[in-house]
Design a protein around this motif. Structure first.
Motif, short mmCIF file in Angstrom:
data_model
loop_
_atom_site.label_atom_id
_atom_site.label_comp_id
_atom_site.label_asym_id
_atom_site.label_seq_id
_atom_site.Cartn_x
_atom_site.Cartn_y
_atom_site.Cartn_z
N UNK A 181 -2.20 -8.87 -6.08
CA UNK A 181 -0.87 -9.47 -6.05
C UNK A 181 0.19 -8.45 -5.63
N UNK A 182 0.05 -7.22 -6.16
CA UNK A 182 1.01 -6.16 -5.81
C UNK A 182 0.96 -5.86 -4.32
N UNK A 183 -0.26 -5.82 -3.77
CA UNK A 183 -0.41 -5.56 -2.33
C UNK A 183 0.25 -6.66 -1.51
N UNK A 184 0.07 -7.91 -1.91
CA UNK A 184 0.69 -9.03 -1.19
C UNK A 184 2.21 -8.95 -1.26
N UNK A 185 2.74 -8.65 -2.45
CA UNK A 185 4.20 -8.55 -2.61
C UNK A 185 4.77 -7.43 -1.74
N UNK A 186 4.07 -6.30 -1.69
CA UNK A 186 4.56 -5.19 -0.87
C UNK A 186 4.55 -5.55 0.61
N UNK A 187 3.52 -6.29 1.04
CA UNK A 187 3.47 -6.73 2.44
C UNK A 187 4.63 -7.67 2.75
N UNK A 188 4.91 -8.60 1.85
CA UNK A 188 6.03 -9.53 2.06
C UNK A 188 7.36 -8.79 2.04
N UNK A 189 7.48 -7.80 1.14
CA UNK A 189 8.70 -7.00 1.09
C UNK A 189 8.90 -6.25 2.40
N UNK A 190 7.84 -5.67 2.91
CA UNK A 190 7.93 -4.95 4.17
C UNK A 190 8.37 -5.88 5.31
N UNK A 191 7.85 -7.09 5.30
CA UNK A 191 8.23 -8.07 6.32
C UNK A 191 9.71 -8.44 6.21
N UNK A 192 10.19 -8.63 4.97
CA UNK A 192 11.61 -8.95 4.76
C UNK A 192 12.49 -7.78 5.19
N UNK A 193 12.04 -6.55 4.91
CA UNK A 193 12.80 -5.37 5.32
C UNK A 193 12.93 -5.32 6.85
N UNK A 194 11.84 -5.65 7.55
CA UNK A 194 11.89 -5.66 9.01
C UNK A 194 12.85 -6.75 9.51
N UNK A 195 12.77 -7.93 8.89
CA UNK A 195 13.69 -9.01 9.29
C UNK A 195 15.14 -8.61 9.06
N UNK A 196 15.40 -7.93 7.93
CA UNK A 196 16.76 -7.50 7.62
C UNK A 196 17.25 -6.49 8.65
#
Length: 655
Positions: free
Chosen positions: A399-414
């Protein structure tokens, strides 16, 4: 219900001559309306009250000019003066329930000087009613502090439109200060400071001792000086952080003023992404904590799994050799032999085969370690729990790995959205690109300051530990000699007193915070124009979360200007409600950022949001529309209009 019964002005600002405004209300009709166009002197009604009470005008803008550049005495009066002459005026506030119990008055004087003027205010005066007479009070400030002290005035007399910025950057300090202001812990803080000074003085007596104790005392003083320096650095960093947050809020406000719809859409995308990133950060931290908690429970079994498996194998080997009988207590065998009959009904005769077998079984059990018997039963359960814990940890890590991947994606979008904003060039409009770049730099500065403050906190904690350790060593040295026992006893007593008072303080602040949260929920949901119920949380770090019915995410960052004004207004109402003071409330521009249907709904609810309290609303003609007037009229005691002409304002009853 304590109220402002009358407000008397003489030559104050645009109120030339003598002006009296009757503000008496009743419990059924507890609202006053003073309506005037911008620049007519509406905000100066608020300023007159704060000038009288606190020698300060809180609303600092007037018709595009800084208020401080204008004279206290009416300009038309000052213009008629010769250089070197002066004119006086005053503000007088009558307070009471039915008749004036207190008449506060502050005079001011304006001196005509070459190329301008100089203002001077005089000490506040107070006449207090005693029977049918009024007597001069020699210490009016003490009485004012009992009625409406300066530290809580902002929760009774305030600019409603300015509340829109209350929950902008750095708002947690404002919320915390508000909680402290209404908690009445000033005396407690003074007590803590006093006892700490007494304790320090007692400890300094150790300077008079010799040897190891004296050396330890010198080391404590050095550590305390180092601690003071660290706390000073932290205070400077926090001030810098507040300044950065205020500048971020100012630039954000300017950026949101861009007229281009595409820019507004990008700003909304940016805000949404920031909320998502904050949510992912929070979930990541929660998951990390879950992993740590699970490790505490299952970690010993997981790390010892090989040893546990080996032990189980050894126990099975013992059991196969008959060296590990089932978990039977020897007293149970004794009872069977004594009764002469097994629980299955078989006869146990002395010398018989069954009797001999039981005796042999008991003999074998006496040679087997109790730990082995217990281990045979318990270790499989430990292994099972350890395996389940390991699987749970693996699930948390996935779950932590998935959250970090989603966070990284949001950071790129931002980053992409920010780059689009930086590349935006709209002639004759807000410089979106430059503002976005400046905001990025400020956000980095803010993050650097937060990290540096965190490092200072760690150093401060380490220094406090060193001081506590040195103080314990000093106590041990002093206890070695009876002649120093008084120092130790007195210091211990002072330390316990300080700790007890600090605990009381924290309990009071926690209780006030809880009550504020409850009132904040009540008032916000009463005033907000939406049918959905919102949940507002006030956390221990004084951060505020606003959650809608359809989402658990914190929406405070995406509230509209009107919603932020209602949230701040609700916070002020919550504080004034629990402050313990029954002072009247005066709000300038209560509906300034609210329009359309929300304005109608708030106008309908606003008069009822604080019962048994006199409320005076200073409104523009755009706020106090015919529709708003109709909705509020049943609670309105007095209505006035301000008519401004040729630099002078006249107050008349509403037509």
């Amino acid at each position: 219900m304590v109220q402002i019964l009358e407000l008397h002005l003489k030559n104050y600002r645009q109120y030339e001559g003598e002006t009296t405004i009757d503000l008496r209300t009743t419990p059924e009709k507890n609202v006053n309306i003073i309506e005037g166009q911008n620049g007519a002197g509406k905000s100066n009604i608020l300023n007159a009250i704060t000038l009288c009470f606190y020698d300060e005008e809180i609303h600092q803008e007037a018709t595009g000019e800084e208020l401080e550049t204008l004279s206290y005495v009416s300009e038309s009066v000052v213009e008629g003066l010769s250089t070197g002459d002066s004119a006086r005026g005053y503000v007088e506030v009558h307070l009471g329930e039915d008749n004036p119990d207190y008449i506060f008055k502050r005079e001011f004087e304006t001196f005509k000087v070459p190329n301008g003027h100089n203002d001077q205010t005089y000490d506040i005066e107070l006449s207090r009613r005693v029977g049918n007479q009024y007597e001069i009070v020699t210490d009016p400030q003490t009485t004012l502090n009992q009625l409406l002290p300066a530290e809580v005035r902002d929760y009774f007399i305030f600019d409603g439109e300015a509340l829109t910025e209350f929950f902008e950057g750095g708002y947690k300090d404002r919320v915390r200060n508000g909680i402290i202001d209404v908690s009445h812990i000033g005396v407690l803080n003074s007590g803590i400071d006093h006892v700490e000074k007494v304790r320090d003085e007692i400890q300094r007596k150790a300077k008079n001792v010799e040897g190891e104790a004296a050396e330890i005392q010198e080391r404590i003083e050095t550590l305390e000086n180092e601690l003071s320096n660290l706390e000073g650095k932290k205070a400077t960093l926090e001030t810098e952080k507040t300044e950065v947050e205020n500048e971020i809020a100012r630039l954000e406000k300017k950026l949101r003023g861009a007229s281009d719809q595409g820019v507004q859409d990008l700003i909304q995308q940016r805000d949404d992404l920031r909320e998502d990133i904050d949510d992912f950060d929070s979930r990541i931290e929660t998951t990390k904590q879950d992993i740590l908690n699970e490790l505490r429970q299952a970690g010993p079994a997981v790390y010892a799994m090989d040893a546990l498996d080996y032990t189980v194998d050894q126990l099975k080997t013992l059991e196969s050799k008959g060296k590990l009988p089932p978990k039977i207590q020897d007293w149970f065998i004794d009872e069977l032999i004594e009764q002469g009959e097994c629980i299955c009904g078989a006869d146990i005769t002395e010398g018989g085969e069954t009797h001999e077998h039981l005796k042999e079984l008991k003999s074998t059990m006496s040679n087997v370690s109790t730990d082995n018997v217990e281990g045979k039963t318990e270790i499989p359960h430990i292994i099972q729990d350890g395996n389940q814990g390991a699987e749970t940890i693996r699930e948390y890590r996935r779950r932590l790995h998935e959250l970090k991947e989603k966070l990284e994606s949001k950071d790129q979008d931002l980053s992409e959205v920010k780059n689009k904003l930086k590349g935006t060039d709209i002639p004759d409009d807000v410089d979106v690109g430059e503002l976005t770049s400046q905001l990025d730099d400020l956000e980095e500065d803010k993050e650097d300051l937060i990290q540096e403050i965190g490092r200072q906190d760690a150093k401060i904690e380490d220094k406090n530990k060193d001081i506590r350790s040195a103080e314990s060593q000093l106590d041990e040295e002093l206890r070695k000699e009876d002649r120093h026992s008084d120092i130790v006893t007195q210091k211990d007593f002072a330390t316990r007193a300080v700790d007890d008072m600090k605990n009381i303080k924290e309990k009071i602040l926690s209780q006030i915070r809880t009550e504020t949260e409850e009132n904040l929920n009540k008032y916000f949901n009463d005033l907000i124009w939406k049918d959905d119920k919102y949940t507002i949380s006030l956390d221990e770090d004084y951060s505020v979360e606003v959650q809608g019915p359809d989402s658990p995410d914190n929406r405070i960052g995406s509230l509209s200007a009107g919603e932020k004004q209602v949230l701040a207004l609700s916070f002020m109402a919550a504080l004034s409600d629990i402050s313990g003071f029954t002072a009247p409330i005066v709000i300038d521009t209560p509906l300034g950022r609210i329009s359309g249907n929300p304005k109608k709904l708030i106008a309908q609810n606003l008069p009822d949001y604080l019962e048994d309290t006199q409320m005076t609303f200073l409104m523009t003609d755009e706020e106090y529309t015919d529709e708003v007037q109709g909705l509020m009229k049943h609670r309105v005691a007095n209505e006035y209009q301000l008519h401004y002409a040729d630099g002078t304002t006249e107050v008349t009853s509403y037509e």
